[in-house]
Motif scaffolding. Structure first.
Motif, PDB file in Angstrom:
ATOM      1  N   MET A 158       1.114   6.746   3.135  1.00 24.99           N
ATOM      2  CA  MET A 158      -0.234   6.637   2.605  1.00 24.99           C
ATOM      3  C   MET A 158      -0.395   7.496   1.351  1.00 24.99           C
ATOM      4  SD  MET A 158      -3.858   7.627   4.428  1.00 24.99           S
ATOM      5  CE  MET A 158      -3.499   9.391   4.400  1.00 24.99           C
ATOM      6  N   LEU A 159       0.114   8.731   1.388  1.00 27.11           N
ATOM      7  CA  LEU A 159       0.022   9.621   0.233  1.00 27.11           C
ATOM      8  C   LEU A 159       0.787   9.046  -0.956  1.00 27.11           C
ATOM      9  CD1 LEU A 159       0.527  13.040   2.071  1.00 27.11           C
ATOM     10  CD2 LEU A 159      -1.610  12.166   1.086  1.00 27.11           C
ATOM     11  N   ALA A 160       1.970   8.472  -0.688  1.00 25.11           N
ATOM     12  CA  ALA A 160       2.754   7.875  -1.763  1.00 25.11           C
ATOM     13  C   ALA A 160       2.017   6.685  -2.372  1.00 25.11           C
ATOM     14  CB  ALA A 160       4.125   7.445  -1.245  1.00 25.11           C
ATOM     15  N   ALA A 161       1.342   5.894  -1.534  1.00 25.51           N
ATOM     16  CA  ALA A 161       0.586   4.750  -2.042  1.00 25.51           C
ATOM     17  C   ALA A 161      -0.554   5.209  -2.950  1.00 25.51           C
ATOM     18  CB  ALA A 161       0.048   3.913  -0.883  1.00 25.51           C
ATOM     19  N   GLN A 162      -1.226   6.307  -2.595  1.00 24.38           N
ATOM     20  CA  GLN A 162      -2.297   6.831  -3.448  1.00 24.38           C
ATOM     21  C   GLN A 162      -1.760   7.215  -4.828  1.00 24.38           C
ATOM     22  OE1 GLN A 162      -5.316   6.552  -2.909  1.00 24.38           O
ATOM     23  NE2 GLN A 162      -5.936   6.993  -0.818  1.00 24.38           N
ATOM     24  N   CYS A 163      -0.489   7.605  -4.898  1.00 25.86           N
ATOM     25  CA  CYS A 163       0.101   8.026  -6.172  1.00 25.86           C
ATOM     26  C   CYS A 163       0.734   6.873  -6.944  1.00 25.86           C
ATOM     27  CB  CYS A 163       1.172   9.092  -5.927  1.00 25.86           C
ATOM     28  SG  CYS A 163       0.556  10.689  -5.366  1.00 25.86           S
ATOM     29  N   TRP A 164       1.391   5.927  -6.238  1.00 28.59           N
ATOM     30  CA  TRP A 164       2.291   4.989  -6.908  1.00 28.59           C
ATOM     31  C   TRP A 164       2.008   3.519  -6.626  1.00 28.59           C
ATOM     32  CZ3 TRP A 164       5.593   7.900  -9.819  1.00 28.59           C
ATOM     33  CH2 TRP A 164       5.880   9.202  -9.396  1.00 28.59           C
ATOM     34  N   ASP A 165       0.952   3.186  -5.905  1.00 26.86           N
ATOM     35  CA  ASP A 165       0.736   1.800  -5.489  1.00 26.86           C
ATOM     36  C   ASP A 165       0.764   0.845  -6.680  1.00 26.86           C
ATOM     37  OD1 ASP A 165       0.215  -0.239  -3.612  1.00 26.86           O
ATOM     38  OD2 ASP A 165      -1.919  -0.191  -4.078  1.00 26.86           O
ATOM     39  N   THR A 166       1.206  -0.385  -6.436  1.00 24.31           N
ATOM     40  CA  THR A 166       1.264  -1.398  -7.486  1.00 24.31           C
ATOM     41  C   THR A 166      -0.143  -1.797  -7.937  1.00 24.31           C
ATOM     42  OG1 THR A 166       1.388  -3.091  -5.775  1.00 24.31           O
ATOM     43  CG2 THR A 166       3.476  -2.333  -6.719  1.00 24.31           C
ATOM     44  N   ALA A 167      -0.199  -2.457  -9.082  1.00 21.81           N
ATOM     45  CA  ALA A 167      -1.479  -2.841  -9.678  1.00 21.81           C
ATOM     46  C   ALA A 167      -1.895  -4.240  -9.217  1.00 21.81           C
ATOM     47  CB  ALA A 167      -1.364  -2.781 -11.196  1.00 21.81           C
ATOM     48  N   ALA A 168      -2.836  -4.807  -9.973  1.00 20.65           N
ATOM     49  CA  ALA A 168      -3.299  -6.195  -9.811  1.00 20.65           C
ATOM     50  C   ALA A 168      -4.261  -6.372  -8.638  1.00 20.65           C
ATOM     51  CB  ALA A 168      -2.117  -7.143  -9.709  1.00 20.65           C
ATOM     52  N   ILE A 169      -4.218  -7.535  -7.987  1.00 26.61           N
ATOM     53  CA  ILE A 169      -5.247  -7.934  -7.013  1.00 26.61           C
ATOM     54  C   ILE A 169      -5.114  -7.143  -5.714  1.00 26.61           C
ATOM     55  CG2 ILE A 169      -6.109  -9.861  -5.642  1.00 26.61           C
ATOM     56  CD1 ILE A 169      -5.150 -11.710  -7.897  1.00 26.61           C
ATOM     57  N   LYS A 170      -6.257  -6.700  -5.177  1.00 23.22           N
ATOM     58  CA  LYS A 170      -6.317  -6.033  -3.877  1.00 23.22           C
ATOM     59  C   LYS A 170      -7.374  -6.721  -3.015  1.00 23.22           C
ATOM     60  CE  LYS A 170      -3.346  -3.060  -5.314  1.00 23.22           C
ATOM     61  NZ  LYS A 170      -1.937  -3.096  -4.828  1.00 23.22           N
ATOM     62  N   SER A 171      -7.221  -6.584  -1.729  1.00 27.00           N
ATOM     63  CA  SER A 171      -8.238  -7.130  -0.815  1.00 27.00           C
ATOM     64  C   SER A 171      -9.580  -6.470  -1.106  1.00 27.00           C
ATOM     65  CB  SER A 171      -7.837  -6.862   0.635  1.00 27.00           C
ATOM     66  OG  SER A 171      -6.635  -7.526   0.956  1.00 27.00           O
ATOM     67  N   GLY A 172     -10.655  -7.226  -0.949  1.00 28.53           N
ATOM     68  CA  GLY A 172     -11.989  -6.703  -1.195  1.00 28.53           C
ATOM     69  C   GLY A 172     -12.613  -6.143   0.069  1.00 28.53           C
TER      70      GLY A 172
END
Length: 538
Positions: A158-172
């Motif tokens: 989870m911490l890594a995702a806050q730092c490095w998550d990919t861009a573009a479309i996300k669930s709303g």
């Protein structure tokens, strides 16, 4: 509903190296005993940076205060450990906020849900795991076979995702007014995704924490980490500037909710997650962001910053990016400027510190919506190189000469192919002599940096050793290409000279070899007498 609990202060989840052996410790143990621990494990570099930036460093700085002067910084180094008298009351006060599955779960939005109450596999949080359109090579898992994570693994992901998550479309999120068609678009990567992260590493974890503590004369009063802010428990997000260092380090670039459950043995695991859009940085603040070097933008567009973070290049060892890292002396290289932390090392008394530098980055592809590569390296860095002097001059010269040798080797390959009647290989195809040479020079440069770190006064000897090693390796790197040329290459051929109109240029294997050897000697400043002396010495 069964209640789950995993308090980060007490449970073992932080991967460290102690006594040369990897192990996991609780957050309390890691900080109290930081001076006894070698450092964080770098087995997963994205998680290493995330745990340091999002948890360890902001706790240390918030509990003990951000150093406000060189004297304060040096006093902490002299003490040599975290002030437990400040740390323990701080952690006790905020204990409830460090429960991963509490009423206000750590780093999460407890009420987060989508309009259709959808969730996704926990693999969504792992950059190197197949999920959606992100399909890395060499993986045996996909969304039909998601992993099951322990709470320790889940919080690090989870911490890594806050730092490095990919861009573009996300669930709303169901309560996000900015959702369109159940999605949010235009999401940037996590804040570290825009950086070439540079982390100074000390001899133990406390030194690493201190080396990553920037001196801030007047910290903003409203600045605080995410666990001391009354975060929305929903999916509402905003675009704003960072309030200060602590806010930036714990930036919530995504809204996340981990979904715990029991496995067959009754242990708590996480298999599913809800992830939606999070806060967006208006601008990466150059005067606050501590972990990247910068490059000047000569002609910035409207709304663009005058300096942009330096990104690490795929396939390049960390020492090849030393030039911007060493740009700590004002006016010496206006095209680059080093990170706040490395620049600071020139102002504090750390001449006896055997500094290591960890570099980490992510190469994204397809509009930053997929991860193509994870870049990580660690090199020794002589502190003497931060000051104007012989060590700095030598290190910068070595980096420049290595690049010139690479170009010379690749040009040799081009000339040999033309002499044989062919065309040069495109720059991004195949392993050419100059690129192969860089792999051989890698160990030489690392050995040189380590030697200068221990004995900077032996700079002249180090330079002589570099020239001798680089010269020999450069000639050796050319041997396979020279041995592979067909007989026609010795006769050569003529082509129109693109540099001089209406003239011909002759390409012949012997000429190409002579030009290359002359270029190598010129680049390294090697005289024929040096070559004769080296041959005599064997």
């Amino acid at each position: 509903m069964e209640r789950h609990s995993f308090n980060l202060l007490d449970q073992e989840w932080v991967p460290v190296v102690e006594g040369g052996q990897p192990r996991c410790l609780s957050l309390m143990d890691v900080l109290v005993r930081a001076h006894e621990i070698d450092g964080l494990s770098t087995a997963n570099p994205l998680e290493t940076v995330a745990v340091l930036r999002q948890v360890l460093l902001p706790i240390y700085l918030d509990a003990c205060g951000i150093p406000n002067s060189e004297a304060e910084w040096e006093h902490r180094r002299a003490v040599g450990q975290v002030d437990v008298g400040l740390l323990k009351p701080y952690l006790d006060e905020h204990r409830v906020r460090f429960d991963l599955f509490g009423d206000r779960p750590f780093g999460q939005a407890a009420g987060l849900r989508t309009a259709k109450d959808e969730d996704k596999p926990i693999s969504l949080l792992v950059a190197a795991t197949a999920t959606g359109n992100n399909v890395p090579l060499f993986t045996s898992r996909n969304e039909a076979n998601p992993p099951s994570m322990t709470p320790a693994e889940a919080v690090r992901a989870m911490l890594a995702a806050q730092c490095w998550d990919t861009a573009a479309i996300k669930s709303g999120a169901a309560d996000d007014p900015q959702v369109k068609g159940g999605k949010t678009t235009g999401n940037p990567t996590g804040p570290c995704g825009a950086l070439g992260v540079v982390v100074p590493i000390g001899r133990n974890l406390f030194e690493t924490l201190l080396l990553n503590s920037p001196i801030v004369r007047q910290p903003p009063r409203e600045d605080r980490p995410q666990w001391r802010r009354e975060l929305a428990m929903t999916g509402v997000w905003e675009t704003r500037s960072a309030l200060g260092l602590l806010d930036l380090l714990t930036w919530q670039s995504r809204r996340i909710r981990l979904i715990p459950e029991n496995d067959a043995g009754g242990a708590t695991v996480v298999r599913r997650v809800v992830l939606t859009a999070g806060d967006r940085l208006q601008l990466i603040p150059r005067d606050v962001e501590p972990h990247t070097a910068w490059r000047r933008v000569d002609k910035p567009r409207a709304g663009q910053a005058s300096h942009m973070p330096m990104r690490h290049a795929p396939g390049r060892d960390a020492w090849r990016g030393l030039t911007p890292m060493l740009a700590t002396v004002p006016g010496t290289d206006l095209a680059y400027s080093s990170s706040i932390l490395l620049t600071q090392l020139g102002d504090v008394e750390v001449s006896d510190l055997p500094l290591q530098v960890l570099t980490v980055g992510v190469a994204y592809g397809n509009q930053s919506a997929v991860v193509e590569d994870i870049l990580a390296d660690m090199i020794p860095l002589p502190l003497a190189a931060f000051a104007a002097g012989e060590v700095r001059r030598l290190v910068e010269a070595v980096v420049e000469q290595a690049e010139e040798l690479r170009r010379a080797g690749n040009r040799l390959d081009d000339d040999l192919r033309r002499a044989a009647g062919g065309d040069p290989v495109p720059w991004d195809r195949g392993l050419r002599p100059g690129d192969a040479l860089m792999h051989e020079l890698n160990r030489v440069v690392r050995r040189l940096l380590a030697g200068l770190q221990r004995e900077p006064e032996r700079c002249e000897e180090a330079e002589d050793a570099w020239r001798r090693s680089a010269y020999g390796l450069a000639l050796k790197a050319a041997e396979p290409a020279l041995a592979a040329v067909p007989p026609t290459a010795f006769l050569g051929r003529e082509e129109d000279d693109k540099q001089a109109k209406k003239q011909k240029k002759t390409y012949r294997a012997s000429l190409a070899e002579a030009w290359y050897e002359g270029a190598v000697r010129k680049i390294l400043g090697v005289e024929p007498a040096h070559v004769s002396e080296w041959k005599a010495q064997g």
